[in-house]
Write a protein that holds these residues in place. Structure first.
Motif, mmCIF file in Angstrom:
data_model
loop_
_atom_site.group_PDB
_atom_site.id
_atom_site.type_symbol
_atom_site.label_atom_id
_atom_site.label_comp_id
_atom_site.label_asym_id
_atom_site.label_seq_id
_atom_site.Cartn_x
_atom_site.Cartn_y
_atom_site.Cartn_z
ATOM 1 N N ARG A 59 -1.424 3.993 9.402
ATOM 2 C CA ARG A 59 -1.222 2.827 8.531
ATOM 3 C C ARG A 59 -0.613 1.668 9.310
ATOM 4 O O ARG A 59 -1.013 0.518 9.147
ATOM 5 C CB ARG A 59 -0.329 3.196 7.354
ATOM 6 C CG ARG A 59 -1.021 4.111 6.375
ATOM 7 C CD ARG A 59 -0.069 4.543 5.330
ATOM 8 N NE ARG A 59 -0.534 3.993 4.060
ATOM 9 C CZ ARG A 59 0.012 4.249 2.913
ATOM 10 N NH1 ARG A 59 1.088 5.004 2.846
ATOM 11 N NH2 ARG A 59 -0.488 3.746 1.805
ATOM 12 N N THR A 68 -6.022 -3.538 5.617
ATOM 13 C CA THR A 68 -5.227 -3.076 4.481
ATOM 14 C C THR A 68 -5.671 -1.655 4.138
ATOM 15 O O THR A 68 -6.622 -1.453 3.377
ATOM 16 C CB THR A 68 -5.425 -3.988 3.260
ATOM 17 O OG1 THR A 68 -5.156 -5.331 3.653
ATOM 18 C CG2 THR A 68 -4.517 -3.592 2.122
ATOM 19 N N VAL A 70 -5.968 2.050 2.540
ATOM 20 C CA VAL A 70 -5.795 2.595 1.195
ATOM 21 C C VAL A 70 -6.046 4.095 1.250
ATOM 22 O O VAL A 70 -6.994 4.549 1.896
ATOM 23 C CB VAL A 70 -6.805 1.952 0.219
ATOM 24 C CG1 VAL A 70 -6.709 2.574 -1.154
ATOM 25 C CG2 VAL A 70 -6.611 0.457 0.147
ATOM 26 N N GLN A 72 -6.715 7.206 -1.401
ATOM 27 C CA GLN A 72 -6.994 7.508 -2.801
ATOM 28 C C GLN A 72 -7.296 8.992 -2.968
ATOM 29 O O GLN A 72 -7.797 9.645 -2.053
ATOM 30 C CB GLN A 72 -8.208 6.722 -3.285
ATOM 31 C CG GLN A 72 -8.005 5.231 -3.251
ATOM 32 C CD GLN A 72 -9.273 4.494 -3.652
ATOM 33 O OE1 GLN A 72 -10.358 4.827 -3.196
ATOM 34 N NE2 GLN A 72 -9.118 3.501 -4.508
#
Length: 105
Positions: A59, A68, A70, A72
């Motif tokens: 990250r 960016t 993510v 999930q």
């Protein structure tokens, strides 16, 4: 309490790997937890995953590259005690590059 297996999909990473000309842009990984319900399994597994040193480093690298990232939840499934203790699953990360996404289109 039931046992759960959660598959995560990380995307938007754009992280360069030494010796490879294409950056890694995503991954899949699996985690197993023991908790009261599927909702709690998602929360517990995601919190644990986000605290892993490798994920923190990925990250950080992605943010330095202007991405960016993510993470999930892809799937959540209840498993048996036998599967939790002895079932085989990929314990690491399955990474993919931009080449993978181009092939999908």
């Amino acid at each position: 309490m039931p046992f759960y297996q959660i598959t995560f999909h990380g995307s938007g990473f754009n992280t360069q790997v030494e010796g490879d000309d294409k950056p890694l842009i995503g991954f899949y990984t699996v985690r197993r937890v023991w908790t009261v319900n599927a909702r709690e399994a998602r929360i517990l597994a995601l919190d644990s995953l986000e605290q892993e040193e490798n994920v923190e480093r990925l990250r950080s690298d992605a943010r330095e590259n202007g991405s960016t990232p993510v993470i999930q939840v892809d799937t959540v499934g209840q498993i048996t005690l036998w599967q939790y203790l002895f079932g085989k699953y990929a314990k690491g990360f399955i990474f993919y590059s931009s080449e993978y996404e181009e092939d999908e289109e």
